[in-house]
Design a protein around this motif. Structure first.
Motif, mmCIF file in Angstrom:
data_model
loop_
_atom_site.group_PDB
_atom_site.id
_atom_site.type_symbol
_atom_site.label_atom_id
_atom_site.label_comp_id
_atom_site.label_asym_id
_atom_site.label_seq_id
_atom_site.Cartn_x
_atom_site.Cartn_y
_atom_site.Cartn_z
ATOM 1 N N PHE A 1 120.515 37.713 50.054
ATOM 2 C CA PHE A 1 119.752 36.471 50.103
ATOM 3 C C PHE A 1 118.284 36.863 50.071
ATOM 4 O O PHE A 1 117.927 37.959 50.445
ATOM 5 N N PRO A 2 117.429 35.975 49.581
ATOM 6 C CA PRO A 2 116.030 36.372 49.429
ATOM 7 C C PRO A 2 115.336 36.506 50.777
ATOM 8 O O PRO A 2 115.676 35.802 51.715
ATOM 9 N N ILE A 3 114.405 37.434 50.844
ATOM 10 C CA ILE A 3 113.638 37.597 52.073
ATOM 11 C C ILE A 3 112.455 36.656 51.982
ATOM 12 O O ILE A 3 111.636 36.768 51.086
ATOM 13 N N GLU A 4 112.398 35.693 52.890
ATOM 14 C CA GLU A 4 111.271 34.755 52.846
ATOM 15 C C GLU A 4 110.278 35.115 53.924
ATOM 16 O O GLU A 4 110.660 35.441 55.036
ATOM 17 N N PHE A 5 109.019 35.006 53.625
ATOM 18 C CA PHE A 5 108.008 35.184 54.647
ATOM 19 C C PHE A 5 107.317 33.855 54.841
ATOM 20 O O PHE A 5 106.543 33.428 53.987
ATOM 21 N N ALA B 1 117.551 43.722 56.224
ATOM 22 C CA ALA B 1 116.351 42.972 55.862
ATOM 23 C C ALA B 1 116.724 41.609 55.299
ATOM 24 O O ALA B 1 117.628 41.480 54.481
ATOM 25 N N GLY B 2 116.008 40.585 55.764
ATOM 26 C CA GLY B 2 116.294 39.243 55.290
ATOM 27 C C GLY B 2 115.795 38.215 56.278
ATOM 28 O O GLY B 2 115.217 38.557 57.307
ATOM 29 N N THR B 3 116.036 36.946 55.972
ATOM 30 C CA THR B 3 115.626 35.851 56.846
ATOM 31 C C THR B 3 116.850 35.251 57.517
ATOM 32 O O THR B 3 117.865 35.019 56.860
ATOM 33 N N VAL C 1 112.323 36.818 60.377
ATOM 34 C CA VAL C 1 112.465 37.740 59.255
ATOM 35 C C VAL C 1 112.658 39.146 59.808
ATOM 36 O O VAL C 1 111.863 39.614 60.612
ATOM 37 N N SER D 1 112.344 42.737 58.661
ATOM 38 C CA SER D 1 111.747 43.349 57.471
ATOM 39 C C SER D 1 112.323 44.701 57.123
ATOM 40 O O SER D 1 112.222 45.130 55.992
#
Lengths: 210, 294
Positions: A106-110, B177-179, B246, B248
């Motif tokens: 899944f995309p890493i969102e900041f 890593a991820g949200t 998040v 990281s």
């Protein structure tokens, strides 16, 4: 689009791609020859999207007709149209980075910090309209056979972005479908015996629990 | 522009060109397709024919779906399983590694567990009520532990009534890593089964409409969130969203602290089931979610 600045991570080949093959004589269009003998023209800038053609240009053997074995003229024209459309915005470094990991979980969102006063500018995700063009390109294909031919020829000519587009389209067609539905849609023969099929079902049952 | 762009539409292959089938795709292309599909789809495709069974078992197809730190996660499996310590995971196919991690892996004496969410491969975690610090949990006037099949831990903490309502928890884990989103899984009212039917009793539910409950959440690297919300919708399990974070770096652990509280002592509140705290990849919402207000 300006070639990317020298980057230690960039391979020599990617640099040459970006520079448009500087040092090579800027000649006329390439002449690709389909299986039936018809010639399909391809500009040099578009040809650099194909690693195979790019290597040939560098080696100086891209003059005269270049036979593309097994490619019908229809597919070759589609491949040429794709390369001509994408060539002006082709960034081999960005492509390689994108294609390295085709299935992120899944995309890493900041999320922007809550104290940020300046609103985050919404960048246009498709500034050159290429994604929209690609979607239409795929949906305009007459049938699945044309899609498979496209992947086969793109793979032959080592046009990674087009192989990615084609394989993603095939994956999209298969996602969520039962094997029976896929067999009908993509014309695949079932070569299992009933015992084998039951065994495969058993060994894959874990993916459908809970 | 370009060659033959004008006659793209309705291009008919001329001459004797064989109609290409899926089976004609070079092996690498078939694998490229499988790389873009989730675990359930790949396992479905294994049933297409024998060629697909082979491609669907390929290690590199499954390795791409595993989280980057799966080696570390496998150590939890070894700790959890009797006689599992010393299993040589390097000899196990990556598909089997994925299948094992897709089943809940318990730790902390069974009070917590994590697993891979099958369709996208993200890590999920559940903390039972026994892994949380609940004020007054040992006082049977306030809280009782109730066995129930509606909890993945087979037991929930039921609040009869209390003035000081506070539930606190901590996690220290190497999340890939991820949200992620963090939730409290709560239920207003007590449920039971009579003659095969689920009945919910709201007799003891009170006090939640007077003041909102407060959610707080912070991480070791400075992410934080505070919100509040009136608990409502008795009779169903709700995931109350506390916040997102998040992670990281898959190699470093992140510490999370979170709490749920309503400590206004001018009124009592009760009739609440606290099942668990859940951490899911952002966007994965298998049950009803309520997001609190900031």
């Amino acid at each position: 689009m300006a070639p990317p600045a020298t980057d230690a991570a960039t391979t020599k080949q990617e640099q040459q791609h970006a520079a448009g093959g500087e040092g090579v004589e800027v000649g006329g269009d390439l002449r690709l020859v389909a299986e039936c003998g018809t010639v399909v023209r391809l500009s040099r800038s578009a040809a650099r999207m194909s690693t195979t053609l790019f290597d040939m240009i560098e080696a100086g053997c891209a003059e005269g007709g270049i036979p593309i074995k097994g490619a019908d003229v229809g597919t070759l024209r589609l491949v040429a149209a794709y390369c001509e459309k994408h060539a002006p915005h082709y960034d081999p470094v960005a492509s390689a980075a994108r294609l390295r990991d085709p299935f992120p979980p899944f995309p890493i969102e900041f999320t922007p910090a809550s104290y940020a006063v300046k609103p985050v500018t919404q960048l246009d995700p498709d500034p050159h309209g290429l994604e929209a063009w690609d979607r239409k390109f795929i949906s305009d294909l007459p049938d699945n056979s044309a899609l498979f031919n496209l992947i086969i020829v793109a793979n032959l000519m080592a046009i990674e972005d087009l192989v990615d587009l084609g394989c993603t389209a095939v994956a999209d067609k298969m996602r969520g479908k039962t094997p029976d539905e896929i067999r009908v849609a993509l014309d695949i023969e079932n070569d299992y015996t009933p015992e084998q099929e039951a065994e495969v079902r058993r060994e894959n049952a874990w993916a459908f629990e809970d | 522009m370009g060659a033959g762009a004008s006659d793209l539409a309705g291009v008919e292959p001329r001459g004797k060109v064989a109609r290409a089938g899926l089976g004609d795709l070079p092996e690498l292309c078939a694998a490229e397709v499988l790389l873009r599909l989730g675990a359930p789809d790949v396992c479905r495709l294994a049933r297409l024919n024998r060629a697909f069974r082979g491609a669907a078992a390929a290690d590199f197809v499954w390795e791409a779906k595993l989280p980057g730190n799966y080696g570390r996660l496998l150590r939890f499996v070894d700790d959890a399983e009797e006689g599992g310590s010393g299993r040589d995971w390097s000899a196990v196919g990556k598909k089997d590694v994925f299948a094992r991690l897709a089943k809940p892996v318990p730790f902390d004496g069974g009070k917590r567990e994590f697993w891979l969410e099958k369709s996208k491969g993200g890590i999920c975690m559940a903390l039972s009520s026994k892994a949380l610090v609940i004020t007054g949990i040992d006082d049977r006037r306030y809280w009782i532990n109730m066995p129930t099949a509606e909890s993945r831990f087979q037991s929930i903490a039921y609040l009869q009534q209390i003035w000081w309502f506070e539930v606190v928890g901590e996690v220290d884990f190497c999340f890939p890593a991820g949200t992620y989103s963090l939730y409290f899984r709560l239920h207003l009212g007590k449920s039971s089964t009579r003659f095969g039917r689920r009945i919910c009793s709201s007799e003891q539910v009170h006090g939640w409409d007077k003041k909102p409950v407060r959610f707080q959440f912070s991480t070791s690297d400075g992410q934080h969130a505070v919100s509040q919300c009136y608990l409502d919708e008795p009779g169903s399990w709700i995931l109350y969203h506390v916040g997102d974070f998040v992670a990281s770096c898959s190699e470093e652990s992140i510490k999370l602290k979170f709490s749920l509280a309503q400590i206004d002592c001018t009124h009592t509140k009760g009739g609440l089931c606290v099942d668990s705290v859940l951490i899911y990849p952002k966007g994965f919402e298998p049950e009803r979610v309520i997001k609190a207000q900031k």
